[in-house]
Scaffold this motif. Structure first.
Motif, short mmCIF file in Angstrom:
data_model
loop_
_atom_site.label_atom_id
_atom_site.label_comp_id
_atom_site.label_asym_id
_atom_site.label_seq_id
_atom_site.Cartn_x
_atom_site.Cartn_y
_atom_site.Cartn_z
N MET A 401 0.82 -1.26 0.01
CA MET A 401 0.15 0.02 0.36
C MET A 401 1.01 1.19 -0.41
O MET A 401 1.86 1.48 0.58
N GLN A 402 0.82 2.19 -1.22
CA GLN A 402 1.99 3.97 -1.18
C GLN A 402 0.53 4.13 -1.50
O GLN A 402 -0.63 4.46 -1.27
N VAL A 403 1.33 5.77 -1.45
CA VAL A 403 0.48 7.20 -1.73
C VAL A 403 -0.04 7.52 -2.81
O VAL A 403 1.67 6.88 -3.74
N TRP A 404 -1.24 7.37 -3.41
CA TRP A 404 -0.64 8.19 -4.83
C TRP A 404 -1.39 9.14 -4.68
O TRP A 404 -1.86 9.77 -4.50
N ARG A 405 -1.09 10.10 -5.83
CA ARG A 405 -1.65 11.78 -6.45
C ARG A 405 -2.59 11.06 -7.50
O ARG A 405 -2.23 10.49 -8.87
N MET A 406 -3.46 12.00 -8.00
CA MET A 406 -3.86 11.98 -9.28
C MET A 406 -4.96 13.60 -9.95
O MET A 406 -4.82 13.92 -8.95
N LYS A 407 -4.80 13.77 -10.60
CA LYS A 407 -5.41 15.27 -11.01
C LYS A 407 -7.45 14.77 -10.44
O LYS A 407 -7.32 13.80 -10.43
N ALA A 408 -8.27 16.03 -10.33
CA ALA A 408 -9.03 16.56 -9.73
C ALA A 408 -10.41 15.85 -10.73
O ALA A 408 -10.96 14.66 -10.04
N ASP A 409 -9.47 15.08 -12.06
CA ASP A 409 -10.40 14.33 -12.89
C ASP A 409 -9.85 12.53 -13.44
O ASP A 409 -10.81 12.12 -14.42
N GLY A 410 -8.87 12.83 -12.24
CA GLY A 410 -8.92 10.90 -12.30
C GLY A 410 -7.65 11.06 -13.19
O GLY A 410 -6.64 10.23 -13.67
#
Length: 511
Positions: A401-410
């Motif tokens: 399990m790791q931390v991720w990021r995406m733009k608000a539209d996915g």
């Protein structure tokens, strides 16, 4: 029937402990019972406790803690069974002897030649696990690979003792020793030794805890340990317990006024007044099966909650922060609410659809949900950045399990942490600079699980990714920081730790 017996004996143990702690309160030693000079010391030692900061100050003399007999000052408590001791310790001043000592100790008796185990930091930085296996026997030692440890932990599992040490901000490094029989009923506490009979040394100890962990017989999600609500000062990294309960308290949000927290317990939500240290039931109308996924809107006017509907599925609801009857958001479940968009138009949540958990968003006013992740495996804990540009979440797609990021539209889904641990529930600070998250050990927890009652770290890293540092070492897990827990000024964090041992020297629930 077994569950009723478990809680009957737990209530008896808590009641008995409250009576035992009356002496500790009268002596002003916080969580400890008493203090003693052990062995022959030339200058009488002392221990003090600051109840506001929850910090201990020790001064003491003594020739050494070594060989066949010891001389030092000890602040202690009697305890039985398994436990975890933890503290942040530091000498005051340059000192005289390189081998002056501070740390955590477990002893069979207060005799100078007693059997003992101690986790010790010396004046020159040497950090070691010391032990005397027999009364009057020679003291032995296992040296740590690190020096100048700030954070010290000593844990007992039967006859095995584990020392975990770290420089503040780093992960623990362990040493252990087995087959040490100190007896069941022992003295545990913090100590100081000047290593020079003519000298008195001083030290401070904060974040000092005695934790009684979950027994092996505990039935997960049916039996619970007590809970501590803690407030961590990010600048000093000193954490204060502001409330305790024998019940399971979970997931504190910090409300926008900066004066109250919001947490859940046994299906209800509670506000917690930080000035009076008192909880009050928060009105969620007919929604009385609330879990630990609840989140406040950025303007502080609305609360998204997750509560079981008539089918038993967790469903998202919205309620005014003034309380009242909630409005249903999701048509299907399970759905677990985690974050609002800054403009209040969307709520992001973790939803299980066709046996696959993914991140979704849905209009807060109601409407069709939109799937934002579609990788195999669990995606969870979504939360908007304060500028609304990104959604942070945790995903098991890369193995752990790791931390991720995406733009608000996915779009542009990017991994931010990549280490040998399981990292959950990223929370962005209100000033948009930092991410707090909780770390589970790979050896204790499967990647897709975040259970109660484990050794965990709270860590922070820059919002765009980068090196992480530990800000809290604790026993907790599920319910510790499932929800955003930053103070509005980004200077403090609220979280829950767990123990089967409660101390009425802190504000405590009695019902």
């Amino acid at each position: 029937m077994k569950q009723k017996i478990f809680y009957f004996f737990l209530s008896l143990a808590v009641s008995a402990f409250f009576h035992q702690q009356a002496h500790a309160q009268s002596t002003g030693l916080g969580i400890f019972d008493d203090q003693s000079d052990v062995g022959i010391v030339k200058h009488k030692g002392s221990g003090t406790y600051d109840p506001k900061l929850q910090v201990y100050g020790l001064s003491g003399s003594g020739t050494n803690i070594w060989a066949k007999a010891d001389g030092f000052h000890f602040v202690w408590k009697r305890i039985k069974g398994d436990f975890i001791l933890r503290t942040n310790a530091a000498f005051i001043g340059k000192g005289v002897e390189d081998h002056r000592k501070i740390g955590l100790m477990v002893r069979t008796s207060l005799d100078s030649n007693s059997k003992h185990v101690n986790a010790v930091v010396h004046g020159d930085g040497l950090t070691s696990l010391q032990f005397r296996k027999t009364v009057g026997g020679e003291t032995e030692e296992k040296k740590s690979t690190i020096t100048h440890a700030d954070v010290i932990q000593l844990e007992r599992h039967g006859s095995k003792y584990i020392m975990s040490v770290a420089r503040k901000g780093d992960l623990f490094i362990e040493e252990e020793v087995s087959d040490i029989d100190l007896g069941d009923d022992v003295y545990v506490g913090i100590f100081i030794c000047s290593h020079n009979a003519n000298v008195t040394e001083k030290a401070t100890f904060n974040n000092t805890r005695i934790v009684v962990p979950a027994p092996a017989s505990l039935v997960a999600y049916k039996q619970y340990l007590g809970s501590d609500i803690e407030i961590l000062d990010l600048e000093t990294q000193n954490s204060r317990i502001v409330y305790q309960s024998p019940k399971s308290l979970q997931a504190p949000n910090w409300m926008l006024d900066g004066k109250n927290l919001l947490y859940n317990s046994e299906g209800l939500l509670y506000t917690f007044d930080l000035k009076t240290n008192t909880p009050t039931v928060f009105n969620t109308g007919t929604a009385k099966n609330n879990n630990n996924d609840h989140v406040l809107s950025f303007d502080g006017k609305w609360l998204a909650i997750s509560s079981a509907d008539k089918t038993g599925n967790s469903i998202g609801w919205v309620v005014s922060t003034k309380g009242g009857e909630p409005r249903r958001v999701n048509e299907i479940g399970p759905s677990y609410m985690h974050g609002w968009s800054p403009d209040g138009k969307y709520i992001v949540f973790c939803g299980s659809r066709n046996k696959e958990y993914d991140v979704y968003r849905i209009p807060s006013a109601g409407g069709a949900e939109e799937r934002l992740t579609n990788s195999p495996g669990l995606d969870d804990g979504p939360e908007y950045s304060p500028d609304g540009k990104y959604i942070y979440f945790n995903s098991v797609r890369s193995g752990l399990m790791q931390v991720w990021r995406m733009k608000a539209d996915g779009s542009e889904q990017t991994q931010l942490t990549n280490d040998d641990y399981n990292n959950w529930f990223p929370h962005v600070s209100p000033d948009g600079k930092w991410i707090e998250y909780i770390t589970f050990l790979k050896s204790e927890v499967a990647p897709g699980d975040h259970p109660f009652y484990k050794h965990v770290y709270l860590r922070v890293m820059p919002v765009g990714g980068g090196p992480s540092k530990v800000i809290a070492y604790l026993y907790g897990g599920q319910g510790t920081i499932n929800t955003p827990s930053w103070s509005p000024d980004s200077k403090h964090l609220a979280f829950v730790s767990n123990t089967n041992l409660l101390f009425p020297v802190f504000p405590t629930a009695t019902n």
